[in-house]
Design an enzyme around this catalytic site. Structure first.
Site, PDB file in Angstrom:
ATOM      1  N   THR A 107       0.900  -1.321  -0.037  1.00  8.38           N
ATOM      2  CA  THR A 107       0.031   0.203   0.097  1.00  8.38           C
ATOM      3  C   THR A 107       1.075   1.139   0.036  1.00  8.38           C
ATOM      4  O   THR A 107       2.074   1.341   0.095  1.00  8.38           O
ATOM      5  CB  THR A 107      -0.813  -0.135   1.223  1.00  8.38           C
ATOM      6  OG1 THR A 107      -1.805   1.014   1.228  1.00  8.38           O
ATOM      7  CG2 THR A 107      -0.011   0.352   2.520  1.00  8.38           C
ATOM      8  N   ARG A 164     -14.740  -5.845   4.013  1.00  5.48           N
ATOM      9  CA  ARG A 164     -13.544  -5.985   5.070  1.00  5.48           C
ATOM     10  C   ARG A 164     -12.851  -4.786   4.678  1.00  5.48           C
ATOM     11  O   ARG A 164     -12.648  -3.822   3.499  1.00  5.48           O
ATOM     12  CB  ARG A 164     -12.434  -6.918   4.290  1.00  5.48           C
ATOM     13  CG  ARG A 164     -11.174  -7.120   5.088  1.00  5.48           C
ATOM     14  CD  ARG A 164     -10.046  -6.547   4.495  1.00  5.48           C
ATOM     15  NE  ARG A 164      -8.688  -6.571   5.202  1.00  5.48           N
ATOM     16  CZ  ARG A 164      -7.534  -5.781   4.877  1.00  5.48           C
ATOM     17  NH1 ARG A 164      -7.621  -5.283   3.891  1.00  5.48           N
ATOM     18  NH2 ARG A 164      -6.415  -6.178   5.381  1.00  5.48           N
ATOM     19  N   VAL A 165     -12.394  -3.814   5.766  1.00  9.01           N
ATOM     20  CA  VAL A 165     -11.694  -2.702   5.926  1.00  9.01           C
ATOM     21  C   VAL A 165     -10.390  -3.044   6.589  1.00  9.01           C
ATOM     22  O   VAL A 165     -10.180  -3.688   7.476  1.00  9.01           O
ATOM     23  CB  VAL A 165     -12.308  -1.538   6.849  1.00  9.01           C
ATOM     24  CG1 VAL A 165     -11.621  -0.381   6.992  1.00  9.01           C
ATOM     25  CG2 VAL A 165     -13.768  -1.146   6.039  1.00  9.01           C
ATOM     26  N   ASP A 217      -6.003  -1.654   7.807  1.00 12.37           N
ATOM     27  CA  ASP A 217      -5.573  -0.884   8.661  1.00 12.37           C
ATOM     28  C   ASP A 217      -5.342   0.636   8.188  1.00 12.37           C
ATOM     29  O   ASP A 217      -5.376   1.491   8.858  1.00 12.37           O
ATOM     30  CB  ASP A 217      -4.230  -1.131   9.147  1.00 12.37           C
ATOM     31  CG  ASP A 217      -3.298  -1.408   8.162  1.00 12.37           C
ATOM     32  OD1 ASP A 217      -3.430  -1.686   6.966  1.00 12.37           O
ATOM     33  OD2 ASP A 217      -1.927  -1.146   8.303  1.00 12.37           O
ATOM     34  N   THR A 254       2.607  -0.228   6.610  1.00  9.73           N
ATOM     35  CA  THR A 254       2.104  -1.269   5.526  1.00  9.73           C
ATOM     36  C   THR A 254       2.190  -2.645   6.104  1.00  9.73           C
ATOM     37  O   THR A 254       2.904  -3.019   6.811  1.00  9.73           O
ATOM     38  CB  THR A 254       2.924  -0.894   4.322  1.00  9.73           C
ATOM     39  OG1 THR A 254       2.614  -1.928   3.307  1.00  9.73           O
ATOM     40  CG2 THR A 254       4.214  -1.010   4.539  1.00  9.73           C
ATOM     41  N   GLY A 255       1.394  -3.340   5.313  1.00 10.84           N
ATOM     42  CA  GLY A 255       1.382  -4.966   5.807  1.00 10.84           C
ATOM     43  C   GLY A 255      -0.055  -5.522   5.976  1.00 10.84           C
ATOM     44  O   GLY A 255      -1.018  -5.159   5.278  1.00 10.84           O
ATOM     45  N   GLY A 279      -2.812  -5.928   7.395  1.00  8.86           N
ATOM     46  CA  GLY A 279      -3.996  -4.677   8.101  1.00  8.86           C
ATOM     47  C   GLY A 279      -4.705  -5.303   9.142  1.00  8.86           C
ATOM     48  O   GLY A 279      -5.157  -4.648   9.963  1.00  8.86           O
TER      49      GLY A 279
HETATM   50  C1  SD4 Z   1      -4.545  -3.394   4.259  1.00  5.45           C
HETATM   51  N1  SD4 Z   1      -2.450  -2.796   5.036  1.00  5.45           N
HETATM   52  O1  SD4 Z   1      -5.347  -3.486   3.555  1.00  5.45           O
HETATM   53  C2  SD4 Z   1      -3.388  -2.610   4.045  1.00  5.45           C
HETATM   54  C3  SD4 Z   1      -3.040  -2.601   2.799  1.00  5.45           C
HETATM   55  C4  SD4 Z   1      -1.665  -3.226   2.488  1.00  5.45           C
HETATM   56  O2  SD4 Z   1       0.623  -3.388   3.238  1.00  5.45           O
HETATM   57  O3  SD4 Z   1      -1.812  -3.735   1.480  1.00  5.45           O
HETATM   58  N2  SD4 Z   1      -0.885  -2.707   3.217  1.00  5.45           N
HETATM   59  O4  SD4 Z   1      -4.361  -4.332   4.872  1.00  5.45           O
END
Ligand code: SD4
Length: 336
Positions: free
Chosen positions: A196, A224-225, A227, A247-248, A250
């Site tokens: 992200t 789904r939402v 982070d 990022t990661g 979430g």
């Molecule tokens: C999520 N963290 O939706 C966000 C987007 C993502 O690396 O891919 N982050 O989980």
């Protein structure tokens, strides 16, 4: 033509301190350049992070930001985004946004054209349309193809548990089973399926802003939402301390508000790298193999990053532009 130089961050444990500063997750250099150019041409830090994230929404950075990526279980792409003003602690966020490509623009509209902080789902899209954003189909041939392949592969991977038919073998529709099984969550998330943009901008006068934009998780359950739009999870900014963006995975990371934690650590005197590491360590205690990284910057222009060493992540790349470089530089940090 932009030139990128790779500089290992261990050479600069505290990072260079030079304002203004733009820093963002992953090697999305055009996004960094868009934000940097915005600052250089007199734009505010909010303008910079908005333009930077919007660039990724246009470029579909790695297919994980903007339209045409991460189709959900029904094949639809939906977007999450957030923007935060570190001076006023105003925030605008949108989640599960449908039909609108410029999610970060809608997040800013929530902040500036309503008294609310966070709008979600279909109603957020209606708000956006009323504010003049164009409704478009976010589906592309690529996202249709990802979806078709997933259906062909019996809907694997997916994020269901404690349901029948067995979600590790079959598609839905699913119904709940009566006895809950042990949660042995296997992460389907890796550097290819999931990232992200999270971005921080700090100007010469110490104004701080942060923003995020993503299309979330491939094959997510509709609704789904992640982070990224959650304040303190995906990003946090406070001009009296600094900012962070994560990022990661979430679903795991949002439980720990890592960006808020990192900013509070910097407020308490931790340098950005240490603050980032503390935020990662907090998550690691419970989820040792989670996929995730965080960037941190304080108001003096020092910055750092940290990531969790996981099967699919050993080095995390991020971008920096500051007055010392005047061009986006690719940085890396070894995960721990
Ligand atoms: C999520 N963290 O939706 C966000 C987007 C993502 O690396 O891919 N982050 O989980």
């Amino acid at each position: 033509m932009l030139v990128i130089f790779l500089i290992p961050s261990f050479l600069f444990p505290l990072g260079d301190a030079s304002l203004p500063l733009v820093i963002n997750t992953w090697p999305f250099k055009d996004a960094t350049a868009a934000a940097w150019n915005t600052l250089q041409s007199g734009g505010s830090v909010l303008d910079a992070v908005e333009k930077g994230c919007a660039q990724c929404e246009i470029d579909q950075c790695d297919g994980t930001v903007g339209y045409g990526g991460s189709p959900d279980e029904t094949g639809e792409t939906t977007l999450d985004a957030m923007i935060m003003n570190g001076d006023t602690i105003e925030v605008g966020a949108v989640a599960n946004l449908r039909r609108i490509k410029n999610a970060i623009g809608v997040a800013r509209a929530v902040m500036e054209r309503s008294e609310h902080t966070f709008l979600a789902g279909e109603s957020a899209s209606v708000f956006a349309e009323n504010m003049g954003f164009i409704a478009e189909d976010l589906t592309t041939d690529k996202s249709l193809n990802i979806f078709a392949e997933w259906l062909k592969g019996n809907c694997q991977p997916n994020y269901r548990k404690n349901v029948i038919p067995d979600p590790s073998k079959h598609c839905g529709p699913y119904k709940p089973i009566t006895t809950l099984q042990q949660d042995n969550r296997t992460s389907h998330i890796n550097i290819h399926s999931h990232d992200t943009i999270g971005m921080i901008a700090i100007d010469q006068a110490g104004h701080v802003a942060a923003a995020t934009s993503t299309n979330g998780l491939r094959h997510k359950v509709p609704g789904r939402v992640g982070d990224s739009p959650i304040i303190g999870a995906g990003a946090y900014a406070d001009s009296s301390a600094g900012a962070a963006a994560a990022t990661g995975d979430g679903d795991v990371m949002m439980r720990f508000l890592p960006s808020y934690l990192a900013v509070e650590q910097m407020r308490a005197g931790a340098d950005p790298t240490t603050a980032c590491k503390m935020a990662i360590s907090r998550i690691k205690r419970h989820y040792s193999e989670f996929f995730g990284a965080i960037i941190c910057a304080n108001t003096t222009g020092h910055y750092g990053a940290a990531c969790n060493k996981a099967p699919s992540l050993s080095t995390f790349h991020y971008m920096v532009a500051d007055s010392a470089s005047d061009t986006p530089l690719l940085k890396s940090v070894n995960c721990f």
